[in-house]
Enzyme design. Structure first.
Site, PDB file in Angstrom:
ATOM      1  N   ARG A   1      -4.344  -3.140  -7.908  1.00 55.20           N
ATOM      2  CA  ARG A   1      -5.208  -3.872  -6.976  1.00 55.20           C
ATOM      3  C   ARG A   1      -6.646  -3.365  -6.976  1.00 55.20           C
ATOM      4  O   ARG A   1      -7.527  -3.983  -6.363  1.00 55.20           O
ATOM      5  CB  ARG A   1      -4.651  -3.736  -5.546  1.00 55.20           C
ATOM      6  CG  ARG A   1      -3.686  -4.799  -5.071  1.00 55.20           C
ATOM      7  CD  ARG A   1      -4.345  -6.125  -4.732  1.00 55.20           C
ATOM      8  NE  ARG A   1      -5.628  -5.981  -4.037  1.00 55.20           N
ATOM      9  CZ  ARG A   1      -5.769  -5.689  -2.753  1.00 55.20           C
ATOM     10  NH1 ARG A   1      -4.732  -5.541  -1.990  1.00 55.20           N
ATOM     11  NH2 ARG A   1      -6.972  -5.568  -2.220  1.00 55.20           N
TER      12      ARG A   1
ATOM     13  N   ARG B   1       0.770  -1.247   0.000  1.00 56.83           N
ATOM     14  CA  ARG B   1       0.000   0.000   0.000  1.00 56.83           C
ATOM     15  C   ARG B   1       0.798   1.292   0.000  1.00 56.83           C
ATOM     16  O   ARG B   1       0.229   2.355  -0.171  1.00 56.83           O
ATOM     17  CB  ARG B   1      -0.976  -0.022   1.187  1.00 56.83           C
ATOM     18  CG  ARG B   1      -2.069  -1.050   1.002  1.00 56.83           C
ATOM     19  CD  ARG B   1      -2.791  -1.312   2.293  1.00 56.83           C
ATOM     20  NE  ARG B   1      -1.874  -1.844   3.296  1.00 56.83           N
ATOM     21  CZ  ARG B   1      -2.159  -1.969   4.579  1.00 56.83           C
ATOM     22  NH1 ARG B   1      -3.324  -1.572   5.031  1.00 56.83           N
ATOM     23  NH2 ARG B   1      -1.281  -2.470   5.421  1.00 56.83           N
TER      24      ARG B   1
END
Ligand code: 1CP
Length: 367
Positions: free
Chosen positions: A61, A52
């Site tokens: 994603r 992330r």
């Protein structure tokens, strides 16, 4: 150790395709440091380097649930390669999660955004334990495929496979999700020692099978994440956890690939975690590496251990603190140090600060 022996399968097994593939990375700085051989520079990688903190990760994603993404080999390959391209780290870590093998044996687990792994029906009784069947190689064709593609693409850059250690996996299974105090887990450990022993023993077999799948497909090293084991006192670790973790290390010893053992808040456990059987011991930021070296004992490499939060400070502070880590690592005698953070990259970290840190460590240690 020759290239051939490092690539060989354990005695009694036919050499795997993975062994041949892995050969290309044999002389990398990362694997040389893990074997405590001289290195051209101190190798660097970051726990949670994929994920992330990277905009390119968030983009690929988008709309795909975390656990679904772990079963899509092309996507796994792309996400694993992203931090290698961007930061020029010395190793890739396979993009997956510690709960993927639990899902593969039929446990109803989901990774909820902003929370982490959540187990629909936690394991708390002897009957529940029956749901935890052994992991077979055929349960994870997507892992074999993704590792194989990655190793081809990575060439001389090693791929680190990984798994969750029995205690940390047990904590998610018994609590039903992330926990700070692990009270239900400890209640079972103290109150139902036989059930606990059976649970961590089954988890050891699942974990060993997951690591073997990755090694057989070509992973060059493996890391056992016992992230939450620092919650335990040494005697409890020795009695209730160490046998299961040792079983995992023993099961993969014959492959000749370095085995890394890591947990958070494990200052008091380092001697035992070292004894549990690892070639490289991961250290969090609370223990300087020269002190960790004494606790871990001779014959082991160390991995770590810059406080991840330091990355939020100005560049000159990051460099000063990184230099302190490198200085403490000199007690290892010039090799046997893999630079890493003391825990994972945080989602809000500036990726450029990580790229600069890799370049800094490489330049500061070039031999
Ligand atoms: O949607 C998302 O992006 C979810 C966030 C995420 C990611 C990127 C999770 C959920 N897992 C992962 C990938 C992951 N998990 C990797 C590969 C990436 C890399 O390292 O570069 C690895 C090695 C893990 C391992 C993992 N999962 C650990 C051990 C490492 C550690 O940080 O201590 C643990 C404890 C987990 C459980 C887990 N999975 C995800 C989260 C948010 C958590 C932690 C939850 C908690 O606090 O208990």
């Amino acid at each position: 150790m020759s290239e051939t022996s490092a690539a060989a399968a354990p005695s009694g097994q036919t050499p795997s395709e993975g062994g041949a593939r892995r050969g290309a990375a044999y002389d990398s700085a990362f694997l040389r440091a893990a074997r405590r051989e001289p290195v051209p520079h101190t190798p660097v990688w970051f726990m949670r380097q994929a994920g992330r903190s990277l905009p390119e990760y968030l983009k690929v994603r988008e709309g795909i649930p975390m656990l679904d993404s772990c079963m899509m080999p092309e996507l796994v390959k792309e996400i694993t390669l992203q931090p290698v391209r961007r930061h020029k780290v010395d190793a890739a870590i396979f993009f997956s999660d510690i709960v993927v093998p639990l899902k593969a044996v039929g446990i109803d687990v989901d990774i909820k955004p902003g929370i982490g792994p959540v187990i629909a029906d936690p394991i708390r009784t002897v009957e529940d334990l029956q749901r935890l069947r052994p992991l077979e190689p055929d349960d994870m064709p997507y892992i074999t495929e993704a590792v194989g593609m990655l190793v081809e693409e990575l060439g001389a850059t090693p791929l680190i496979g990984f798994a969750g250690a029995p205690f940390t996996l047990a904590s998610y299974l018994v609590e039903g999700g992330p926990s700070k105090s692990h009270e239900k887990t400890k209640a079972m450990m103290y109150g139902q020692p036989e059930l606990w022993a059976a649970l961590v023993d089954r988890l050891a077999d699942i974990t060993a099978a997951f690591l073997k799948i990755q090694i057989e497909a070509g992973a060059s090293a493996v890391q056992l994440f016992d992230s939450w084991v620092g919650a335990l006192a040494p005697d409890d670790y020795r009695r209730s956890v160490m046998p299961a973790s040792s079983k995992v290390f023993d099961a993969v010893a014959g492959y000749g690939v370095p085995r890394i053992h890591f947990g958070v808040g494990t200052g008091e456990l380092l001697p035992l975690m070292s004894q549990a059987g690892a070639d490289v011991v991961g250290v969090d930021w609370r223990v300087p590496l020269n002190v960790a070296a004494e606790r871990v004992g001779p014959g082991k490499a160390l991995q770590g251990n810059l406080d991840p939060a330091v990355l939020y400070a100005p560049t000159h502070v990051v460099e000063t603190k990184a230099r302190e880590v490198l200085h403490a690592a000199q007690s290892l005698g010039g090799s046997g140090h893999i630079f890493n953070l003391g825990h994972g990259v945080m989602p809000s970290m500036d990726p450029d600060a990580l790229t600069r840190l890799v370049a800094f460590v490489h330049e500061a240690t070039e031999r």
